[in-house]
Design a protein around this motif. Sequence first.
Motif, PDB file in Angstrom:
ATOM      1  N   GLU A 257      34.406  36.220  34.483  1.00 33.92           N
ATOM      2  CA  GLU A 257      34.968  36.710  35.744  1.00 33.92           C
ATOM      3  C   GLU A 257      36.032  35.759  36.287  1.00 33.92           C
ATOM      4  OE1 GLU A 257      30.914  38.573  35.342  1.00 33.92           O
ATOM      5  OE2 GLU A 257      31.725  36.574  35.012  1.00 33.92           O
ATOM      6  N   GLN A 258      35.872  34.468  36.054  1.00 34.83           N
ATOM      7  CA  GLN A 258      36.886  33.501  36.481  1.00 34.83           C
ATOM      8  C   GLN A 258      38.175  33.679  35.681  1.00 34.83           C
ATOM      9  OE1 GLN A 258      34.416  30.015  35.885  1.00 34.83           O
ATOM     10  NE2 GLN A 258      34.598  29.543  38.065  1.00 34.83           N
ATOM     11  N   PHE A 259      38.051  33.955  34.391  1.00 33.49           N
ATOM     12  CA  PHE A 259      39.229  34.231  33.580  1.00 33.49           C
ATOM     13  C   PHE A 259      39.986  35.428  34.159  1.00 33.49           C
ATOM     14  CE2 PHE A 259      40.927  37.054  30.286  1.00 33.49           C
ATOM     15  CZ  PHE A 259      42.008  36.285  29.863  1.00 33.49           C
ATOM     16  N   ILE A 260      39.258  36.485  34.485  1.00 33.01           N
ATOM     17  CA  ILE A 260      39.895  37.672  35.067  1.00 33.01           C
ATOM     18  C   ILE A 260      40.604  37.288  36.360  1.00 33.01           C
ATOM     19  CG2 ILE A 260      39.472  39.939  36.111  1.00 33.01           C
ATOM     20  CD1 ILE A 260      37.152  40.263  34.051  1.00 33.01           C
ATOM     21  N   GLU A 261      39.930  36.536  37.211  1.00 27.57           N
ATOM     22  CA  GLU A 261      40.496  36.167  38.505  1.00 27.57           C
ATOM     23  C   GLU A 261      41.696  35.224  38.379  1.00 27.57           C
ATOM     24  OE1 GLU A 261      41.141  36.022  42.544  1.00 27.57           O
ATOM     25  OE2 GLU A 261      39.766  37.346  41.485  1.00 27.57           O
ATOM     26  N   PHE A 262      41.554  34.152  37.608  1.00 30.32           N
ATOM     27  CA  PHE A 262      42.577  33.109  37.570  1.00 30.32           C
ATOM     28  C   PHE A 262      43.717  33.387  36.597  1.00 30.32           C
ATOM     29  CE2 PHE A 262      38.770  30.336  38.693  1.00 30.32           C
ATOM     30  CZ  PHE A 262      39.022  30.420  40.043  1.00 30.32           C
ATOM     31  N   ALA A 263      43.458  34.144  35.526  1.00 28.35           N
ATOM     32  CA  ALA A 263      44.486  34.323  34.502  1.00 28.35           C
ATOM     33  C   ALA A 263      44.933  35.764  34.311  1.00 28.35           C
ATOM     34  CB  ALA A 263      43.987  33.777  33.161  1.00 28.35           C
ATOM     35  N   ALA A 264      44.053  36.726  34.510  1.00 25.99           N
ATOM     36  CA  ALA A 264      44.344  38.088  34.070  1.00 25.99           C
ATOM     37  C   ALA A 264      44.559  39.096  35.191  1.00 25.99           C
ATOM     38  CB  ALA A 264      43.210  38.574  33.163  1.00 25.99           C
ATOM     39  N   SER A 265      44.648  38.653  36.434  1.00 24.54           N
ATOM     40  CA  SER A 265      44.794  39.591  37.548  1.00 24.54           C
ATOM     41  C   SER A 265      46.191  39.670  38.126  1.00 24.54           C
ATOM     42  CB  SER A 265      43.833  39.228  38.677  1.00 24.54           C
ATOM     43  OG  SER A 265      42.518  39.467  38.280  1.00 24.54           O
ATOM     44  N   LYS A 266      46.914  38.536  38.068  1.00 26.54           N
ATOM     45  CA  LYS A 266      48.245  38.553  38.673  1.00 26.54           C
ATOM     46  C   LYS A 266      49.107  37.443  38.095  1.00 26.54           C
ATOM     47  CE  LYS A 266      46.838  35.877  42.694  1.00 26.54           C
ATOM     48  NZ  LYS A 266      46.750  35.839  44.138  1.00 26.54           N
ATOM     49  N   SER A 267      50.388  37.565  38.336  1.00 27.22           N
ATOM     50  CA  SER A 267      51.358  36.581  37.883  1.00 27.22           C
ATOM     51  C   SER A 267      51.213  35.292  38.681  1.00 27.22           C
ATOM     52  CB  SER A 267      52.775  37.129  38.046  1.00 27.22           C
ATOM     53  OG  SER A 267      53.728  36.105  37.841  1.00 27.22           O
ATOM     54  N   SER A 268      51.198  34.183  37.971  1.00 28.39           N
ATOM     55  CA  SER A 268      51.148  32.876  38.634  1.00 28.39           C
ATOM     56  C   SER A 268      52.459  32.568  39.339  1.00 28.39           C
ATOM     57  CB  SER A 268      50.886  31.781  37.602  1.00 28.39           C
ATOM     58  OG  SER A 268      49.723  32.036  36.892  1.00 28.39           O
ATOM     59  N   PHE A 269      53.539  33.185  38.875  1.00 26.52           N
ATOM     60  CA  PHE A 269      54.860  32.897  39.437  1.00 26.52           C
ATOM     61  C   PHE A 269      55.219  33.800  40.608  1.00 26.52           C
ATOM     62  CE2 PHE A 269      55.253  31.388  35.020  1.00 26.52           C
ATOM     63  CZ  PHE A 269      55.484  30.047  35.287  1.00 26.52           C
ATOM     64  N   THR A 270      55.008  35.103  40.457  1.00 22.09           N
ATOM     65  CA  THR A 270      55.439  36.037  41.493  1.00 22.09           C
ATOM     66  C   THR A 270      54.309  36.491  42.404  1.00 22.09           C
ATOM     67  OG1 THR A 270      55.036  38.010  40.151  1.00 22.09           O
ATOM     68  CG2 THR A 270      57.221  36.959  39.948  1.00 22.09           C
ATOM     69  N   GLY A 271      53.064  36.336  41.944  1.00 20.35           N
ATOM     70  CA  GLY A 271      51.931  36.813  42.726  1.00 20.35           C
ATOM     71  C   GLY A 271      51.697  38.311  42.593  1.00 20.35           C
ATOM     72  N   ARG A 272      52.565  39.010  41.823  1.00 19.70           N
ATOM     73  CA  ARG A 272      52.386  40.454  41.618  1.00 19.70           C
ATOM     74  C   ARG A 272      51.158  40.708  40.757  1.00 19.70           C
ATOM     75  NH1 ARG A 272      56.009  44.187  42.840  1.00 19.70           N
ATOM     76  NH2 ARG A 272      55.230  45.520  41.191  1.00 19.70           N
ATOM     77  N   HIS A 273      50.378  41.703  41.157  1.00 22.09           N
ATOM     78  CA  HIS A 273      49.186  42.054  40.398  1.00 22.09           C
ATOM     79  C   HIS A 273      49.574  42.720  39.084  1.00 22.09           C
ATOM     80  CE1 HIS A 273      46.089  41.091  43.361  1.00 22.09           C
ATOM     81  NE2 HIS A 273      47.048  41.335  44.240  1.00 22.09           N
ATOM     82  N   TYR A 274      48.852  42.368  38.039  1.00 18.23           N
ATOM     83  CA  TYR A 274      49.010  43.037  36.750  1.00 18.23           C
ATOM     84  C   TYR A 274      48.354  44.411  36.852  1.00 18.23           C
ATOM     85  CZ  TYR A 274      49.895  38.352  34.765  1.00 18.23           C
ATOM     86  OH  TYR A 274      50.373  37.100  34.466  1.00 18.23           O
ATOM     87  N   ARG A 275      48.871  45.363  36.072  1.00 17.08           N
ATOM     88  CA  ARG A 275      48.287  46.703  36.048  1.00 17.08           C
ATOM     89  C   ARG A 275      48.116  47.163  34.607  1.00 17.08           C
ATOM     90  NH1 ARG A 275      51.368  50.782  39.734  1.00 17.08           N
ATOM     91  NH2 ARG A 275      53.086  50.197  38.369  1.00 17.08           N
ATOM     92  N   VAL A 276      47.219  48.118  34.422  1.00 19.26           N
ATOM     93  CA  VAL A 276      46.950  48.714  33.116  1.00 19.26           C
ATOM     94  C   VAL A 276      47.127  50.212  33.256  1.00 19.26           C
ATOM     95  CG1 VAL A 276      45.221  49.070  31.309  1.00 19.26           C
ATOM     96  CG2 VAL A 276      45.338  46.870  32.496  1.00 19.26           C
ATOM     97  N   LYS A 277      47.827  50.790  32.273  1.00 18.06           N
ATOM     98  CA  LYS A 277      48.049  52.239  32.267  1.00 18.06           C
ATOM     99  C   LYS A 277      47.610  52.775  30.915  1.00 18.06           C
ATOM    100  CE  LYS A 277      51.861  55.596  32.750  1.00 18.06           C
ATOM    101  NZ  LYS A 277      51.072  56.722  32.904  1.00 18.06           N
ATOM    102  N   CYS A 278      46.673  53.712  30.950  1.00 16.33           N
ATOM    103  CA  CYS A 278      46.149  54.311  29.723  1.00 16.33           C
ATOM    104  C   CYS A 278      46.554  55.782  29.674  1.00 16.33           C
ATOM    105  CB  CYS A 278      44.641  54.166  29.668  1.00 16.33           C
ATOM    106  SG  CYS A 278      44.090  52.457  29.683  1.00 16.33           S
TER     107      CYS A 278
END
Length: 125
Positions: free
Chosen positions: A81-102
């Motif tokens: 869950e920490q990996f998801i929070e710290f690495a896989a949820s948003k850009s470290s540079f822009t703060g924009r949230h990552y998204r997934v489209k299926c």
Amino acid sequence: MPIFLRIFLTVLLASPSAGVLAGPTPPPVRAEIEALLGRITASNCQFERNRSWHSGAEARTHLLRKLDYIEKRSETITRTEQFIEFAASKSSFTGRHYRVKCGSGEPVESRAWLTHELETLRAAK
């Protein structure tokens, strides 16, 4: 959000007091992260970061780079869950949230998609 506030929040969230401790990612956690990233690759879903869409394989590569960066800073992810929070949820540079489209579905935040996939992985054990 002002840049100084973004930097402060990034440092605060990655600090030891936020649950990240010194040392490498424990093997069971690393294995779970690898399995989760395998689901991204196998899903044929697209991964959006900073307004650009990428394949699951590209997302996997990017997120592993982020995990390696965290580990090189002498910090450890002790739970997936920490990996998801710290690495896989948003850009470290822009703060924009990552998204997934299926498929033709609406994009969802990567945090929600990855958390659901993690729950599915754990339920299958």
